[in-house]
Write an enzyme that holds these catalytic residues in place. Structure first.
Site, PDB file in Angstrom:
ATOM      1  N   SER A 157     -10.038   2.189   2.693  1.00 32.84           N
ATOM      2  CA  SER A 157      -9.050   2.855   1.862  1.00 32.84           C
ATOM      3  C   SER A 157      -8.085   1.892   1.164  1.00 32.84           C
ATOM      4  O   SER A 157      -7.468   2.261   0.170  1.00 32.84           O
ATOM      5  CB  SER A 157      -8.233   3.833   2.694  1.00 32.84           C
ATOM      6  OG  SER A 157      -7.426   3.136   3.631  1.00 32.84           O
ATOM      7  N   SER A 200     -10.547   0.132   7.018  1.00 35.68           N
ATOM      8  CA  SER A 200      -9.869   0.199   5.715  1.00 35.68           C
ATOM      9  C   SER A 200      -9.184  -1.082   5.262  1.00 35.68           C
ATOM     10  O   SER A 200      -8.733  -1.156   4.119  1.00 35.68           O
ATOM     11  CB  SER A 200      -8.831   1.320   5.716  1.00 35.68           C
ATOM     12  OG  SER A 200      -9.455   2.561   5.577  1.00 35.68           O
ATOM     13  N   LYS A 231       0.852  -1.198   0.000  1.00 37.91           N
ATOM     14  CA  LYS A 231       0.000   0.000   0.000  1.00 37.91           C
ATOM     15  C   LYS A 231       0.883   1.241   0.000  1.00 37.91           C
ATOM     16  O   LYS A 231       1.920   1.276   0.672  1.00 37.91           O
ATOM     17  CB  LYS A 231      -0.903  -0.047   1.241  1.00 37.91           C
ATOM     18  CG  LYS A 231      -1.972   1.044   1.284  1.00 37.91           C
ATOM     19  CD  LYS A 231      -2.876   0.898   2.523  1.00 37.91           C
ATOM     20  CE  LYS A 231      -3.982   1.951   2.527  1.00 37.91           C
ATOM     21  NZ  LYS A 231      -4.865   1.829   3.709  1.00 37.91           N
TER      22      LYS A 231
END
Lengths: 492, 95
Positions: free
Chosen positions: A158, A182, A78
């Site tokens: 997210s 998330s 990420k």
């Protein structure tokens, strides 16, 4: 080569050990898969040269008989994790061009265990969003579509890039982070497994900060065992993070396959929310039946302060974010604009140009609730409510409940842009089942449990006692075995 | 509680984010929606409740007061938009 990218991490481990294929062949298969999947927009930076160099080292290690626990396992990272010398922008324009001179602890741990880095994954800007639509790089497209439709769906957020990449077999597993849901919401939207460990289990050092008292890193993986393997490597005690908890990391994989006979599973009545679709309720009942059939004891419980978790979160998280994001000033890194009218002009114009709308809104809310005269009414009140939310959980755990079963999300994935005209609060409701866990600092795992009538994946969530991730893997595996595995049909 | 246009402008300035008049109106509506949503917290009785400060009861870790890191100013300023001789450059702040 499609067979190689279908392997789980456990399968990769066996195949490499047997010499069925090389780490280089495996990495090349992923590099090719990523290239072919650019329409999904999951990877924002591809690092094939680095990946192949790391894979070559893995092949040397395997040949020498010195393979490490994640030797040759290709992962996506990420964009929130600092990766030395490689683009790290939290998918924000304010960090334009930023290449950290250091590596996050979590990714350092993964590389030290032999994992291979494929690139950086798309996400909501600064991890603020539930649909990946706040990313400066545009939204990720969910590899899942509704049956008979071409409409692009959100992978959630997210960690939308992480979830989509794992579901589409663009990496064997991915790092992700979870501040209010998330990891778990995108995992549920993509038929993958995602675990947010207990606060303090993974070091936050080198992870771009959003809300420091809530942020935790965790993996998104194909199945429960892979999630256990990845968490073992990601978790550590770290002197560089004062909130890292000084407890040894257990062998989570040992919990896989253990019996759940006699375990007490709590079913909280407050998670039956108004307007929840019938199929979510059915899924929940199905999960209860699976665990009962496996010998667990089902107990009705009450967590009375549940409904206050989301409003408390939307005070605490923006407040901490407004403070954390003060560092983006156009001076030390990233975008710089203005300055003709002095330093304040430079700050204001750089931040106005660099931050997206959702991030600005949260900074403004956070600044407001922390401003003179409002601190007690908002922030202090929210932190006290947080104590009550945590106490609710402590009470049921003290009464002998081992883990709590809830739906992961109040709906399946929705269409990209479907929420464009919704109020911010409607979007925030995505986190209604997951946010309590962050507020109390507990571990939570999302496990795929079925498909809805449109053919989209749905997930169940298990919430555990502090640092009892092992029980979540144990119970999660029972759900997985009963529900089966879910993969999207390839259209990209 | 709700915010007016002047408050949004003041908060934006405190947060050092330049906003246009049109943006202020949009943020005002959104901030009021969010503030309306969080208003329900005031109905919770929190008398005799301590604010939560940590997830797990733990003592703040102490370490020896020693230099353990540093001496690489060039790395620190490497990402800065404007630097000179290992320093960050900013517009003149003192006349």
């Amino acid at each position: 080569m499609s067979a190689l990218i279908d392997l789980t991490i456990a399968g990769i481990r066996e195949g490499l050990a047997r010499g069925d294929f090389s780490a280089t062949e495996l990495t090349q298969a992923y590099v090719d898969a990523i290239e072919a999947a650019r329409p999904l927009n999951a990877f924002i930076v591809e690092t094939p040269d680095k990946a192949l160099a790391m894979a070559a080292e893995s092949d040397r290690r395997i040949a020498a008989g010195t393979a490490r626990p994640l030797e040759g396992v290709p992962l996506g990272i990420k964009d929130l994790f600092a990766t030395e010398g490689i683009h790290t922008q939290a998918c924000s324009n304010v960090l334009k061009g930023f290449e950290p001179p250091y590596e996050s602890t979590v990714t350092s741990n993964l590389w030290a265990d032999g994992a291979v880095m494929l690139g950086k994954l798309n996400m909501d800007e600064f991890a603020m969003g539930s649909s990946n639509e706040t990313s400066a790089y545009g939204p990720v497209v969910n590899p899942w579509r509704m049956a008979g439709s071409n409409a692009p769906m959100t992978p959630g957020g997210s960690s939308g890039g992480s979830a989509a990449a794992v579901a589409a077999r663009l990496c064997a597993g991915a790092t992700a982070t979870d501040t209010g849901g998330s990891i778990r919401q995108p995992a549920a939207f993509t038929g993958t497994v995602g675990i947010k460990p207990t606060y303090g289990r993974c070091s936050r050092w080198g992870i771009v900060a959003f809300a420091s008292s809530l942020d935790q890193a965790g993996p998104i993986a194909r199945d429960v065992r892979d999630a256990a393997i990845l968490l073992k490597s990601m978790a550590s005690v770290d002197a560089k993070d004062a909130t890292s908890v000084d407890l040894p990391v257990p062998d989570y994989e040992a919990a896989i396959g253990q019996s759940v006979k006699g375990l007490r599973i709590g079913i909280p009545k407050e998670y039956r929310v108004e307007g929840m679709p019938e199929e979510i309720e059915r899924l929940w009942q199905q999960g209860i039946a699976w665990l009962r059939d496996a010998g667990a004891e089902i107990v009705d419980i009450s967590l009375p302060h549940t409904k206050y978790a989301l409003p408390a979160y939307y005070i605490v998280a923006p407040a901490e974010a407004s403070s954390n994001l003060a560092r983006y000033d156009g001076v030390r890194f990233g975008l710089r604009q203005g300055g003709g009218d002095g330093i304040v002009d430079l700050y204001e114009k750089s931040r106005a140009a660099g931050f997206g709308r959702e991030v600005k809104r949260r900074i403004l809310i956070g600044t407001y609730v922390l401003s003179a005269g409002y601190y007690d009414a908002y922030y202090l009140q929210a932190q006290k409510v947080r104590t009550l939310i945590k106490r609710d959980f402590e009470t049921v755990f003290a009464a002998g409940v081992d883990t709590i079963l809830t739906p992961a999300t109040p709906s399946a994935a929705f269409g990209l842009e479907a929420m464009a005209t919704a109020s911010p609060v409607e979007m925030y409701l995505n986190d209604v089942f997951t946010v309590t866990v962050n507020m109390a600092g507990l571990p939570g795992i999302a496990v795929p449990a079925g498909l809805d009538q449109k053919g989209l994946p749905l997930g169940l969530q298990l919430i555990g006692r502090p640092f009892d991730e092992s029980t979540l893997f144990k119970v999660g595996k029972v759900i997985e075995d009963a529900a089966g595995h879910f993969s999207p049909e390839r259209w990209w | 509680m709700s915010v007016d246009t002047a408050t949004v402008k003041r908060v934006a300035h405190l947060a050092r984010i330049a906003v246009t008049d049109a943006e202020v109106e949009g943020f005002k509506a959104e901030l009021n929606t969010i503030l309306g949503f969080v208003e329900q917290l005031s109905e919770v009785d929190v008398s005799a409740v301590e604010p939560m400060t940590s997830v797990v009861a733990m003592k703040m870790k102490m370490r020896a007061d020693e230099v353990t890191d540093g001496f690489y100013a060039d790395k620190i300023v490497a990402n800065a938009p404007a630097t000179e001789d290992g320093f960050f450059l900013v517009p003149k702040v003192v006349e």
